[in-house]
Design a protein around this motif. Structure first.
Motif: not given
Ligand SMILES: [Zn+2]
Length: 490
Positions: A175, A195-196, A227-228, A255-256
């Protein structure tokens, strides 16, 4: 699972990786094959405090990892940590990529990031001979919990069309939106390096590397937004696949995936976690009743996908160990795999081994001499490149193998001490044979494999009550699909 089972599978994997001498000796476990695997047996005994660990006895040879072929090795070698670093730093340079930030400013905000990703992927697609197309996939999100005003959400997708099975699709995504402490703050600097931007860098770098190759099935390399704010972009993407009737047989979110260093300084640079759920998110009541009756909570499509990843991407060529975690996600967290799971698509999440929460979802600041914020200086670009290699090995191995067998059933009309399985024929012209895989119920990974030819039915002299079975398809070059877990006939 017992501690023994983990040790034994590690031992056999090491043995496999130790080279041609071991491979030439034939890694066939003593109880099931002709040639005894002396080293493997020794490993089992050394790791075991209990007897009877090879029970039950049954047909087949030992299931082994699938080593990468020449084309895949060249793909892995082409992944470039310097380019990964440039992508992460470029994304950070847009100041904030918050989903509610400016969409029209050419230099700052999520719109600038969106347009840069689109241009970058489009430049790679130009070398694909028309096989790769890049699109902005967007919709207007009405006001929601974390979206105070109607907001356009745009995903950027690079689609590498399959040469033989374009409707069978494998997806990776990261994302590109970012955030700080307040999830609604759309103006402060939100570098989002780990992130990310790290996950987006995996998609963007693999778009570059894969553009000149011709996978048999379709590969989608995605950068999603929202995403967030509630997995919004991924939800839209999954819905679009569903509406188009695409056969999505695997999805991974990265992700991360930017750092291997924990907040206490512990480093684990050769490990990547893969979160894979057991009980399917979309399980029906009828499916739950079957699971309660005869088990299967460790045999969801996501788990089969995770087993496949360890067989094709946990090796010297990627330089990574894939640490499968039997969970959909971490505590109090979620990710872009979930909208796919909700629609019944096999999906899982890649994440770095140790997180540093001072570097996630934080205002950039120094407090008591400690730097908070998701800054590029905390990223390990060689690590992200290895994550990209794990993704490349997974995608390439999936997209060039036959699809996962469908409608696999275990016949239960009569009570017997053997097992009869049926499945639908695969459509691939280069299909060579099917394999029935099995394992004792307390083992994590498939331990045995039986070649059953091209038939769509097999009777195995081993009780379905005592082991778990799966069926996979293999092509003429030996590339295998993930296994499918059978459902009992009514
Ligand atoms: Zn993330």
């Amino acid at each position: 699972m017992s501690d023994f089972s983990r040790k034994s599978s590690t031992a056999s994997r090491r043995l496999f990786l130790s080279g041609s001498a071991a491979a030439g000796a034939g890694l066939v476990a003593g109880p099931v094959g002709g040639a005894a695997d002396a080293a493997g047996t020794a490993g089992r005994q050394a790791g075991s405090l209990q007897s009877g660990e090879d029970w039950p006895d049954g047909p087949g040879r030992t299931n082994k990892p699938q080593p990468p072929g020449d084309e895949l090795r060249s793909i892995l070698a082409a992944v470039d940590p310097d380019r990964v670093e440039a992508i992460v730093r470029k994304l950070v340079s847009f100041g904030t990529r918050h989903t509610l930030s400016d969409q029209d400013d050419p230099e700052r905000g999520i719109g600038a990031a969106r347009d840069w990703i689109f241009r970058e992927m489009t430049s790679y697609a130009a070398r694909s001979g028309g096989r790769m197309t890049v699109e902005k996939q967007s919709y207007v999100q009405p006001p929601a919990e974390r979206v105070p005003v109607a907001t356009r959400i745009t995903n950027v997708l690079a689609t590498l069309r399959g040469s033989k099975h374009p409707d069978r699709v494998y997806v990776i995504s990261g994302h590109y939106d970012s955030r700080v402490t307040d999830v609604l703050n759309s103006t402060s600097d939100a570098p989002g390096a780990d992130d990310d931007a790290s996950g987006v860098a995996v998609s963007v770098e693999l778009a570059r590397v894969l553009a000149t190759h011709e996978p048999e099935a379709t590969i989608v390399l995605a950068a999603v937004a929202g995403e967030e704010q509630g997995l919004l972009g991924s939800d839209h993407m999954a819905g679009q696949f569903q509406q188009a009737g695409k056969d999505v047989q695997g999805m991974f979110t990265n992700d991360i995936v930017g750092s291997s260093t924990a907040d206490d300084g512990e480093r684990d640079p050769k490990s990547l976690r893969l979160f894979a759920e057991g009980v399917p998110t979309d399980e029906t009541e009828a499916e739950a009743a079957i699971r309660q009756s005869v088990g299967g909570e460790n045999d969801s499509p996501a788990r089969q996908l995770a087993r496949f990843v360890t067989e094709v991407a946990d090796n010297r060529a990627t330089g990574m160990r894939v640490r499968v975690i039997y969970r959909r996600d971490r505590f109090r967290r979620g990710g872009d795999q979930i909208p796919f799971l909700e629609r019944g698509y096999p999906a899982a999440r890649f994440t770095e081994p140790n997180e540093n929460f001072a570097h996630q979802h934080q205002d950039v600041r120094v407090e008591n001499g400690v730097q908070f914020g998701d800054l590029p200086r905390f990223c390990d670009f060689d690590y992200i490149a290895r994550v990209a290699r794990v993704n490349a090995a997974t995608l390439w191995s999936l997209a060039n193998a036959p699809g996962t067998p469908k409608n696999v059933q275990v016949l239960t009309a009569e009570l017997t001490n053997d097992t009869e399985l049926t499945w639908d024929p695969n459509q691939e012209a280069d299909l060579d044979h099917y394999e029935v895989v099995w394992r004792p119920t307390i083992e994590d990974d498939w331990t045995h494999v039986i070649d059953v030819g091209r038939a769509n039915r097999a009777r195995i002299n081993l009780s379905k009550d005592n082991v778990f079975f799966g069926v996979r398809a293999v092509d003429r070059t030996g590339m295998r699909s993930p296994a499918a877990f059978p459902t009992p006939t009514p």
